[in-house]
Design a protein around this motif. Structure first.
Motif, PDB file in Angstrom:
ATOM      1  N   LEU A  61      43.305  33.992  43.555  1.00  0.00           N
ATOM      2  CA  LEU A  61      44.132  35.368  43.343  1.00  0.00           C
ATOM      3  C   LEU A  61      45.096  35.547  42.216  1.00  0.00           C
ATOM      4  O   LEU A  61      45.118  36.538  41.576  1.00  0.00           O
ATOM      5  CB  LEU A  61      44.703  35.636  44.470  1.00  0.00           C
ATOM      6  N   ILE A  62      45.625  34.236  41.805  1.00  0.00           N
ATOM      7  CA  ILE A  62      46.412  34.435  40.764  1.00  0.00           C
ATOM      8  C   ILE A  62      45.671  34.153  39.330  1.00  0.00           C
ATOM      9  O   ILE A  62      46.001  35.032  38.242  1.00  0.00           O
ATOM     10  CB  ILE A  62      47.454  33.019  40.519  1.00  0.00           C
ATOM     11  N   ALA A  63      44.815  33.593  39.340  1.00  0.00           N
ATOM     12  CA  ALA A  63      43.727  33.587  38.057  1.00  0.00           C
ATOM     13  C   ALA A  63      42.735  34.612  37.746  1.00  0.00           C
ATOM     14  O   ALA A  63      42.584  35.069  36.501  1.00  0.00           O
ATOM     15  CB  ALA A  63      42.965  32.154  38.200  1.00  0.00           C
ATOM     16  N   ARG A  64      42.279  35.085  39.033  1.00  0.00           N
ATOM     17  CA  ARG A  64      41.422  36.353  38.690  1.00  0.00           C
ATOM     18  C   ARG A  64      41.659  37.392  39.493  1.00  0.00           C
ATOM     19  O   ARG A  64      40.862  38.344  39.997  1.00  0.00           O
ATOM     20  CB  ARG A  64      39.887  35.497  39.194  1.00  0.00           C
ATOM     21  N   GLY A  65      42.680  37.551  39.922  1.00  0.00           N
ATOM     22  CA  GLY A  65      43.335  38.786  40.865  1.00  0.00           C
ATOM     23  C   GLY A  65      43.018  40.154  40.175  1.00  0.00           C
ATOM     24  O   GLY A  65      42.633  40.956  40.664  1.00  0.00           O
ATOM     25  N   ARG A  66      43.165  40.378  38.722  1.00  0.00           N
ATOM     26  CA  ARG A  66      43.080  41.543  38.122  1.00  0.00           C
ATOM     27  C   ARG A  66      41.446  41.889  38.089  1.00  0.00           C
ATOM     28  O   ARG A  66      41.278  42.903  38.329  1.00  0.00           O
ATOM     29  CB  ARG A  66      43.688  41.480  36.678  1.00  0.00           C
ATOM     30  N   GLY A  67      40.788  40.954  37.768  1.00  0.00           N
ATOM     31  CA  GLY A  67      39.441  41.228  37.686  1.00  0.00           C
ATOM     32  C   GLY A  67      38.684  41.509  38.798  1.00  0.00           C
ATOM     33  O   GLY A  67      37.668  42.129  39.073  1.00  0.00           O
ATOM     34  N   MET A  68      39.369  41.005  40.158  1.00  0.00           N
ATOM     35  CA  MET A  68      38.737  41.516  41.526  1.00  0.00           C
ATOM     36  C   MET A  68      38.902  42.923  41.577  1.00  0.00           C
ATOM     37  O   MET A  68      38.007  43.514  42.048  1.00  0.00           O
ATOM     38  CB  MET A  68      39.886  40.741  42.463  1.00  0.00           C
ATOM     39  N   ALA A  69      39.778  43.549  41.221  1.00  0.00           N
ATOM     40  CA  ALA A  69      40.173  45.070  41.415  1.00  0.00           C
ATOM     41  C   ALA A  69      39.273  45.617  40.463  1.00  0.00           C
ATOM     42  O   ALA A  69      38.606  46.719  40.936  1.00  0.00           O
ATOM     43  CB  ALA A  69      41.585  45.234  41.018  1.00  0.00           C
ATOM     44  N   GLN A  70      38.879  45.175  39.163  1.00  0.00           N
ATOM     45  CA  GLN A  70      38.246  46.075  38.281  1.00  0.00           C
ATOM     46  C   GLN A  70      36.541  45.588  38.723  1.00  0.00           C
ATOM     47  O   GLN A  70      36.029  46.697  38.761  1.00  0.00           O
ATOM     48  CB  GLN A  70      38.117  45.264  36.890  1.00  0.00           C
ATOM     49  N   ARG A  71      36.055  44.681  39.241  1.00  0.00           N
ATOM     50  CA  ARG A  71      34.993  44.302  39.762  1.00  0.00           C
ATOM     51  C   ARG A  71      34.530  45.377  40.988  1.00  0.00           C
ATOM     52  O   ARG A  71      33.602  45.830  41.230  1.00  0.00           O
ATOM     53  CB  ARG A  71      34.611  43.202  40.046  1.00  0.00           C
ATOM     54  N   SER A  72      35.697  45.355  41.857  1.00  0.00           N
ATOM     55  CA  SER A  72      35.800  46.188  43.112  1.00  0.00           C
ATOM     56  C   SER A  72      35.439  47.770  42.905  1.00  0.00           C
ATOM     57  O   SER A  72      34.617  48.556  43.391  1.00  0.00           O
ATOM     58  CB  SER A  72      36.834  45.996  44.066  1.00  0.00           C
ATOM     59  N   MET A  73      36.223  48.174  41.821  1.00  0.00           N
ATOM     60  CA  MET A  73      36.167  49.596  41.422  1.00  0.00           C
ATOM     61  C   MET A  73      34.682  49.937  40.598  1.00  0.00           C
ATOM     62  O   MET A  73      34.098  50.978  41.037  1.00  0.00           O
ATOM     63  CB  MET A  73      37.278  49.849  40.194  1.00  0.00           C
ATOM     64  N   SER A  74      34.482  48.922  39.949  1.00  0.00           N
ATOM     65  CA  SER A  74      32.906  49.079  39.510  1.00  0.00           C
ATOM     66  C   SER A  74      31.845  49.234  40.306  1.00  0.00           C
ATOM     67  O   SER A  74      30.813  50.041  40.249  1.00  0.00           O
ATOM     68  CB  SER A  74      32.546  48.177  38.064  1.00  0.00           C
ATOM     69  N   ALA A  75      31.964  48.437  41.231  1.00  0.00           N
ATOM     70  CA  ALA A  75      30.936  48.127  42.400  1.00  0.00           C
ATOM     71  C   ALA A  75      31.062  49.534  43.232  1.00  0.00           C
ATOM     72  O   ALA A  75      29.941  50.150  43.552  1.00  0.00           O
ATOM     73  CB  ALA A  75      30.944  47.017  43.339  1.00  0.00           C
ATOM     74  N   ALA A  76      32.090  50.307  43.442  1.00  0.00           N
ATOM     75  CA  ALA A  76      32.542  51.324  44.342  1.00  0.00           C
ATOM     76  C   ALA A  76      31.739  52.536  43.259  1.00  0.00           C
ATOM     77  O   ALA A  76      31.054  53.525  44.126  1.00  0.00           O
ATOM     78  CB  ALA A  76      33.820  51.610  44.655  1.00  0.00           C
ATOM     79  N   LYS A  77      32.085  52.271  42.027  1.00  0.00           N
ATOM     80  CA  LYS A  77      31.509  53.586  41.169  1.00  0.00           C
ATOM     81  C   LYS A  77      29.991  53.617  41.140  1.00  0.00           C
ATOM     82  O   LYS A  77      29.292  54.590  41.237  1.00  0.00           O
ATOM     83  CB  LYS A  77      32.193  53.480  39.862  1.00  0.00           C
ATOM     84  N   GLU A  78      29.530  52.508  41.080  1.00  0.00           N
ATOM     85  CA  GLU A  78      27.740  52.161  41.029  1.00  0.00           C
ATOM     86  C   GLU A  78      27.509  52.711  42.552  1.00  0.00           C
ATOM     87  O   GLU A  78      26.418  53.400  42.389  1.00  0.00           O
ATOM     88  CB  GLU A  78      27.668  50.923  40.784  1.00  0.00           C
ATOM     89  N   ALA A  79      28.010  52.443  43.466  1.00  0.00           N
ATOM     90  CA  ALA A  79      27.526  52.891  44.869  1.00  0.00           C
ATOM     91  C   ALA A  79      27.694  54.351  44.870  1.00  0.00           C
ATOM     92  O   ALA A  79      26.704  54.893  45.470  1.00  0.00           O
ATOM     93  CB  ALA A  79      28.410  52.233  46.046  1.00  0.00           C
ATOM     94  N   LYS A  80      28.825  54.977  44.319  1.00  0.00           N
ATOM     95  CA  LYS A  80      28.937  56.451  44.618  1.00  0.00           C
ATOM     96  C   LYS A  80      27.912  57.209  43.697  1.00  0.00           C
ATOM     97  O   LYS A  80      27.172  57.935  44.112  1.00  0.00           O
ATOM     98  CB  LYS A  80      30.223  56.771  44.166  1.00  0.00           C
ATOM     99  N   SER A  81      27.668  56.494  42.367  1.00  0.00           N
ATOM    100  CA  SER A  81      26.569  57.307  41.468  1.00  0.00           C
ATOM    101  C   SER A  81      25.360  57.107  42.116  1.00  0.00           C
ATOM    102  O   SER A  81      24.473  58.138  42.301  1.00  0.00           O
ATOM    103  CB  SER A  81      26.800  56.437  40.294  1.00  0.00           C
TER     104      SER A  81
END
Length: 126
Positions: A61-81
């Motif tokens: 969570l400390i090392a990759r936490g920011r990337g988790m949010a970005q990957r989650s947002m991009s997956a949600a955008k792809e699913a919505k698209s």
């Protein structure tokens, strides 16, 4: 009185365990969603998540936490698209020419009467 506090602490522990499980599944989902991370690194993270779970989860969570949010947002955008594209492809009304051709086919097959065909044709041209 002792029974109440036992129950209270039992609820606290259940809550903490459920929170840990949610974090663990979020980490595992993020690991396998990340296309930039090689399979070997994913295996290393999973290994440590199994054998040293709390420390590994905190480090992840400390090392990759920011990337988790970005990957989650991009997956949600792809699913919505993908959902929007599917809805547009299904919900797009047929052109008047397509509607008339479909009605003519039904008329030729004898499914509808000439009056119904005229009604469908008028509706398509309106």
């Amino acid at each position: 009185m002792d029974g109440f506090w036992d129950f209270f602490w039992f609820l606290i522990w259940i809550f903490l365990f459920m929170a840990y499980l949610i974090v663990l599944f979020q980490i595992l989902t993020d690991l396998f969603r990340d296309v930039d991370l090689s399979g070997w690194w994913k295996a290393v993270w999973v290994f440590f998540l199994i054998f040293v779970p709390m420390l590994t989860a905190l480090i992840y969570l400390i090392a990759r936490g920011r990337g988790m949010a970005q990957r989650s947002m991009s997956a949600a955008k792809e699913a919505k698209s993908a959902t929007d594209d599917y809805i547009k492809s299904v919900a797009t009304p047929a052109s008047p020419a397509d509607q008339i051709a479909s009605a003519k086919k039904l008329l030729d097959e004898g499914t509808i009467t000439p009056e119904e065909f005229a009604s469908l044709k008028a509706k398509a041209l309106a």
